[in-house]
Design an enzyme around this catalytic site. Structure first.
Site, PDB file in Angstrom:
ATOM      1  N   LYS A   1      40.287  -5.390 -14.071  1.00 60.52           N
ATOM      2  CA  LYS A   1      39.854  -5.080 -12.717  1.00 60.52           C
ATOM      3  C   LYS A   1      38.910  -6.151 -12.182  1.00 60.52           C
ATOM      4  CE  LYS A   1      42.108  -1.171 -12.192  1.00 60.52           C
ATOM      5  NZ  LYS A   1      42.599  -0.809 -13.526  1.00 60.52           N
ATOM      6  N   ASN A   2      38.340  -5.902 -11.007  1.00 59.11           N
ATOM      7  CA  ASN A   2      37.591  -6.943 -10.303  1.00 59.11           C
ATOM      8  C   ASN A   2      36.211  -7.212 -10.904  1.00 59.11           C
ATOM      9  OD1 ASN A   2      39.719  -7.252  -8.475  1.00 59.11           O
ATOM     10  ND2 ASN A   2      39.011  -5.488  -7.310  1.00 59.11           N
TER      11      ASN A   2
END
Length: 376
Positions: A183-184
């Site tokens: 994820k980010n």
């Protein structure tokens, strides 16, 4: 062929390692000052909205549905272009999930489809910020609120993004984040719930800690003693420890850089592929400031699997995101059938996620572009 180029990968630097080591040398490993700091850092990112950290993005969804009071007899309208957890956690609370179709452009929940799926039993509308492009939250909020329901924004892909200049996390009644390594930002495993509603925030914090009540004003037997705590509703242990929250706070310091680099890579792919026959590049709608988690290339004319195999054979770890949720056998066993959401099914049949992560080099991006362009 060499090592496989992954479609996603965490970015860890010495500052992250030092932040974790500092906690390991201290007195707290779980539910201490690093948890409070991480939640404050997340809140600042989400426009000041209170946040509750939890052990995963799936836990965040479960906590959000529990905070909303979802139970047997309730319905949740859900986008099908997502990981199974968005729907499964509602079902685990006893709800019936009603799938509504998505935009053929973005893969995000269509407000008109959500409106058509609403009934008197609908308690939550669950939108997903597919690939990091924010869903049309203003229209979806109206759909939900006009029927007395809440809007949940599954922002597992989009932390750091914005819609109409408002940050993701401040837009919906409940917003869930994921901090899985691809994820980010990452806490190894982890997630969070953001909500502007104080009662929902309290219920979320309580559910993630076994349902324990320690506030004397809310206890049924407040005079029992200083050790006393009570459980009024069942919860679970979804507490994210200090060690992982320290990593999260360190990662948040680089989130702006992550966003900038992901945007650059996304633009490089689009510039290199927009004139290629047989593929379609992603769109950005007016008002959206995406935090691009995926690069969802659309492969036309039934050639997605062939391109997938071609790129994998050349060491490029492409992925497909996602099988429409109700195609999973567990949903078929509950009576869901294919054909429910034609746009979502067509989107799935064409979608191919190209590698996208902050440490991806321009040379690797160009190699992927060249392989797609030469595919024949």
């Amino acid at each position: 062929m060499g090592d496989l180029l992954p479609y996603g990968r965490q970015s860890i630097v010495e500052e992250d390692i030092a932040a974790v080591a500092e906690v390991l040398r201290g007195d707290w490993l779980t539910t201490g000052p690093a948890v409070r700091r991480f939640e404050e850092d997340l809140s600042a990112l989400a426009g000041g909205v209170p946040t509750v950290s939890v052990t995963s993005g799936t836990a965040a969804l479960h906590v959000a549905y529990a905070a909303a009071g979802i139970g047997p007899g309730d319905e949740v309208v859900c986008a099908p272009m997502t990981f199974v957890a968005t729907a499964a956690t509602a079902i685990q609370q006893g709800a019936k999930v009603v799938f509504a179709d998505v935009s053929p452009e973005t893969g995000n929940l269509l407000p008109e489809a959500a409106a058509a799926a609403m009934t008197s039993r609908t308690r939550v509308v669950s939108a997903v910020d597919y690939a990091g492009h924010p869903a049309p939250v203003d229209d979806l909020c109206k759909v939900a609120h006009d029927s007395g329901a809440l809007l949940l924004e599954d922002a597992a892909h989009s932390i750091g993004g914005a819609w109409q200049r408002r940050p993701v996390g401040s837009l919906a009644d409940l917003t869930t984040f994921s901090f899985f390594p691809t994820k980010n930002l990452t806490t190894a495993e982890g997630g969070a719930v953001a909500t502007p509603n104080p009662d929902l925030a309290r219920r979320a914090a309580q559910f993630r800690n076994h349902g324990l009540v320690r506030d004397k004003a809310r206890m049924r037997f407040p005079d029992e003693g200083g050790w006393h705590q009570e459980v009024h509703e069942f919860g679970l242990n979804y507490r994210l420890p200090d060690v992982l929250c320290a990593l999260g706070s360190s990662q948040l310091k680089r989130l702006a850089h992550f966003k900038e680099r992901r945007t650059e890579i996304h633009a490089r792919y689009t510039a290199g592929l927009s004139d290629v026959d047989g593929v379609r590049t992603p769109v950005t709608l007016p008002g959206a400031d995406p935090m691009w988690h995926l690069y969802p290339l659309r492969v036309l004319d039934g050639r997605r699997r062939a391109l997938f195999d071609h790129l994998r054979a050349h060491g490029v770890g492409v992925q497909v995101n996602y099988v429409p949720v109700y195609w999973h056998p567990v949903f078929a066993d509950l009576g869901y059938q294919r054909g429910l959401c034609p746009n979502a099914e067509r989107f799935y049949e064409e979608e191919l996620s190209l590698p996208l992560f902050p440490d991806l080099s321009d040379d690797d991006v160009d190699r992927v572009i060249e392989l797609v362009r030469k595919f024949g």
